[in-house]
Design a protein around this motif. Structure first.
Motif, PDB file in Angstrom:
ATOM      1  N   GLY A   1       0.790  -1.217   0.000  1.00  0.00           N
ATOM      2  CA  GLY A   1       0.000   0.000   0.000  1.00  0.00           C
ATOM      3  C   GLY A   1       0.824   1.268   0.000  1.00  0.00           C
ATOM      4  O   GLY A   1       0.295   2.359  -0.273  1.00  0.00           O
ATOM      5  N   ASP A   2       2.127   1.175   0.288  1.00  0.00           N
ATOM      6  CA  ASP A   2       2.986   2.349   0.306  1.00  0.00           C
ATOM      7  C   ASP A   2       3.236   2.866  -1.108  1.00  0.00           C
ATOM      8  O   ASP A   2       3.156   2.126  -2.085  1.00  0.00           O
ATOM      9  N   ARG A   3       3.591   4.149  -1.164  1.00  0.00           N
ATOM     10  CA  ARG A   3       4.107   4.750  -2.388  1.00  0.00           C
ATOM     11  C   ARG A   3       5.618   4.670  -2.316  1.00  0.00           C
ATOM     12  O   ARG A   3       6.215   5.062  -1.310  1.00  0.00           O
ATOM     13  N   VAL A   4       6.225   4.146  -3.382  1.00  0.00           N
ATOM     14  CA  VAL A   4       7.667   3.916  -3.383  1.00  0.00           C
ATOM     15  C   VAL A   4       8.297   4.669  -4.544  1.00  0.00           C
ATOM     16  O   VAL A   4       7.785   4.624  -5.666  1.00  0.00           O
ATOM     17  N   THR A   5       9.405   5.337  -4.260  1.00  0.00           N
ATOM     18  CA  THR A   5      10.125   6.069  -5.297  1.00  0.00           C
ATOM     19  C   THR A   5      11.596   5.703  -5.248  1.00  0.00           C
ATOM     20  O   THR A   5      12.190   5.620  -4.175  1.00  0.00           O
ATOM     21  N   MET A   6      12.177   5.476  -6.415  1.00  0.00           N
ATOM     22  CA  MET A   6      13.600   5.193  -6.529  1.00  0.00           C
ATOM     23  C   MET A   6      14.165   6.025  -7.662  1.00  0.00           C
ATOM     24  O   MET A   6      13.432   6.411  -8.577  1.00  0.00           O
ATOM     25  N   THR A   7      15.464   6.305  -7.578  1.00  0.00           N
ATOM     26  CA  THR A   7      16.054   7.181  -8.568  1.00  0.00           C
ATOM     27  C   THR A   7      17.216   6.519  -9.304  1.00  0.00           C
ATOM     28  O   THR A   7      17.833   5.571  -8.821  1.00  0.00           O
ATOM     29  N   CYS A   8      17.511   7.067 -10.459  1.00  0.00           N
ATOM     30  CA  CYS A   8      18.595   6.601 -11.317  1.00  0.00           C
ATOM     31  C   CYS A   8      19.253   7.840 -11.908  1.00  0.00           C
ATOM     32  O   CYS A   8      18.555   8.705 -12.465  1.00  0.00           O
ATOM     33  N   ARG A   9      20.562   7.925 -11.784  1.00  0.00           N
ATOM     34  CA  ARG A   9      21.292   9.079 -12.307  1.00  0.00           C
ATOM     35  C   ARG A   9      22.344   8.618 -13.294  1.00  0.00           C
ATOM     36  O   ARG A   9      23.120   7.699 -13.007  1.00  0.00           O
TER      37      ARG A   9
ATOM     38  N   LEU B   1       4.930   3.048 -20.569  1.00  0.00           N
ATOM     39  CA  LEU B   1       4.625   1.795 -19.881  1.00  0.00           C
ATOM     40  C   LEU B   1       4.606   0.641 -20.872  1.00  0.00           C
ATOM     41  O   LEU B   1       3.898   0.691 -21.882  1.00  0.00           O
ATOM     42  N   GLN B   2       5.390  -0.391 -20.594  1.00  0.00           N
ATOM     43  CA  GLN B   2       5.384  -1.576 -21.442  1.00  0.00           C
ATOM     44  C   GLN B   2       4.007  -2.234 -21.385  1.00  0.00           C
ATOM     45  O   GLN B   2       3.331  -2.234 -20.341  1.00  0.00           O
ATOM     46  N   SER B   3       3.582  -2.809 -22.494  1.00  0.00           N
ATOM     47  CA  SER B   3       2.293  -3.486 -22.571  1.00  0.00           C
ATOM     48  C   SER B   3       2.169  -4.541 -21.478  1.00  0.00           C
ATOM     49  O   SER B   3       3.086  -5.330 -21.246  1.00  0.00           O
TER      50      SER B   3
ATOM     51  N   ARG C   1       0.211   1.283 -11.967  1.00  0.00           N
ATOM     52  CA  ARG C   1       0.797   1.829 -10.727  1.00  0.00           C
ATOM     53  C   ARG C   1       2.300   2.113 -10.882  1.00  0.00           C
ATOM     54  O   ARG C   1       2.884   2.804 -10.052  1.00  0.00           O
ATOM     55  N   PHE C   2       2.911   1.588 -11.953  1.00  0.00           N
ATOM     56  CA  PHE C   2       4.306   1.877 -12.240  1.00  0.00           C
ATOM     57  C   PHE C   2       4.379   3.128 -13.121  1.00  0.00           C
ATOM     58  O   PHE C   2       3.688   3.213 -14.139  1.00  0.00           O
ATOM     59  N   ARG C   3       5.217   4.065 -12.716  1.00  0.00           N
ATOM     60  CA  ARG C   3       5.356   5.290 -13.477  1.00  0.00           C
ATOM     61  C   ARG C   3       6.823   5.700 -13.541  1.00  0.00           C
ATOM     62  O   ARG C   3       7.505   5.741 -12.516  1.00  0.00           O
ATOM     63  N   GLY C   4       7.276   6.008 -14.742  1.00  0.00           N
ATOM     64  CA  GLY C   4       8.635   6.478 -14.936  1.00  0.00           C
ATOM     65  C   GLY C   4       8.635   7.935 -15.356  1.00  0.00           C
ATOM     66  O   GLY C   4       7.725   8.381 -16.044  1.00  0.00           O
TER      67      GLY C   4
ATOM     68  N   THR D   1       8.413   5.272  -9.911  1.00  0.00           N
ATOM     69  CA  THR D   1       7.487   5.333  -8.785  1.00  0.00           C
ATOM     70  C   THR D   1       6.482   4.199  -8.875  1.00  0.00           C
ATOM     71  O   THR D   1       5.940   3.929  -9.958  1.00  0.00           O
ATOM     72  N   ILE D   2       6.259   3.552  -7.762  1.00  0.00           N
ATOM     73  CA  ILE D   2       5.180   2.571  -7.639  1.00  0.00           C
ATOM     74  C   ILE D   2       4.145   3.225  -6.735  1.00  0.00           C
ATOM     75  O   ILE D   2       4.422   3.495  -5.561  1.00  0.00           O
TER      76      ILE D   2
END
Lengths: 107, 120
Positions: A16-24, A54-56, A61-64, A74-75
């Motif tokens: 249920g959490d919102r999760v964010t990760m980064t890539c540089r 978004l891949q087919s 809920r997945f967002r880039g 982000t999920i």
């Protein structure tokens, strides 16, 4: 070579959490950035291509997002099946390179 | 249904050779660029090599250049990776992956992987 740096290397979260990760990226790569999900013992799966598409078959809920050198995955609402490792990958130039991964673990 | 099935992995001594195969089905193999990606035990993903659709153009990671050769047989729908002068650091699961249909290179389908162990 273009270096890809992901952060954090791991995170703990609850369903249920919102999760964010980064890539540089070590230099600008425009939108030449893909995201993959990998579960233990399985092959990676393409989630997002061209930074934000978004891949087919991948849940919405997945967002880039991002462009240039900074990117985010982000999920929106973490589901039990989302506990996995996530890798970013640049396709701007060879050698194609991956980030070190972010492991999403159950809190 | 797109399927990629790798084979040919196993235990090999340092300095030895191995040829990996990737049998493709469910799509027009001759229309797609293909890649090899590897993953050492407990580590991240590393791109190894790619080949264009007709086999006329290839590229390699520096770590394998001069030792590995990627090739394909479009009549047999099969991708290959010839690995020579193997080193302990080549130990990994090797995946073949299809380069997708989008504007930028990506890996839209993957095989299940084949494990290569280089050890005496």
């Amino acid at each position: 070579d273009i270096q890809m740096t992901q952060s954090p290397s791991s995170l703990s979260a609850s369903v249920g959490d919102r999760v964010t990760m980064t890539c540089r990226a070590s230099q600008s790569i425009s939108n030449y950035l893909n995201w993959y999900q990998q579960k233990p013992g399985k092959a990676p799966k393409l989630l997002i291509y061209e930074a934000s598409s978004l891949q087919s078959g991948v849940p919405s809920r997945f967002r880039g997002s991002g462009s240039g050198t900074d990117f985010t995955l982000t999920i929106s609402t973490l589901q039990p099946e989302d506990f996995a490792a996530y890798y970013c990958q640049q396709s701007y130039t060879t050698p194609l390179t991956f980030g070190g991964g972010t492991r999403v673990e159950i809190k | 249904e797109v399927q990629l099935v790798e084979s040919g992995g196993g235990l090999v001594q340092p300095g030895g050779s191995l040829r990996l195969s990737c049998a493709a089905s469910g799509f027009t193999f001759s229309s797609y660029w293909m890649h090899w990606v590897r993953q050492a035990p407990g580590k991240g993903l590393v791109w190894v090599s790619r080949i264009n659709s007709d086999g006329s153009s290839t590229s390699y990671a520096d770590s394998v250049k001069g030792r590995f050769t990627i090739s394909r047989d479009n009549a047999k729908n099969t991708l290959y990776l010839q690995m020579n002068s193997l080193r302990a650091e080549d130990t990994a699961v090797y995946y073949c992956a299809r380069d997708g249909v989008y504007a930028i290179p990506d890996f839209d389908y993957w095989g299940q992987g084949t494990l290569v162990t280089v050890s005496s």
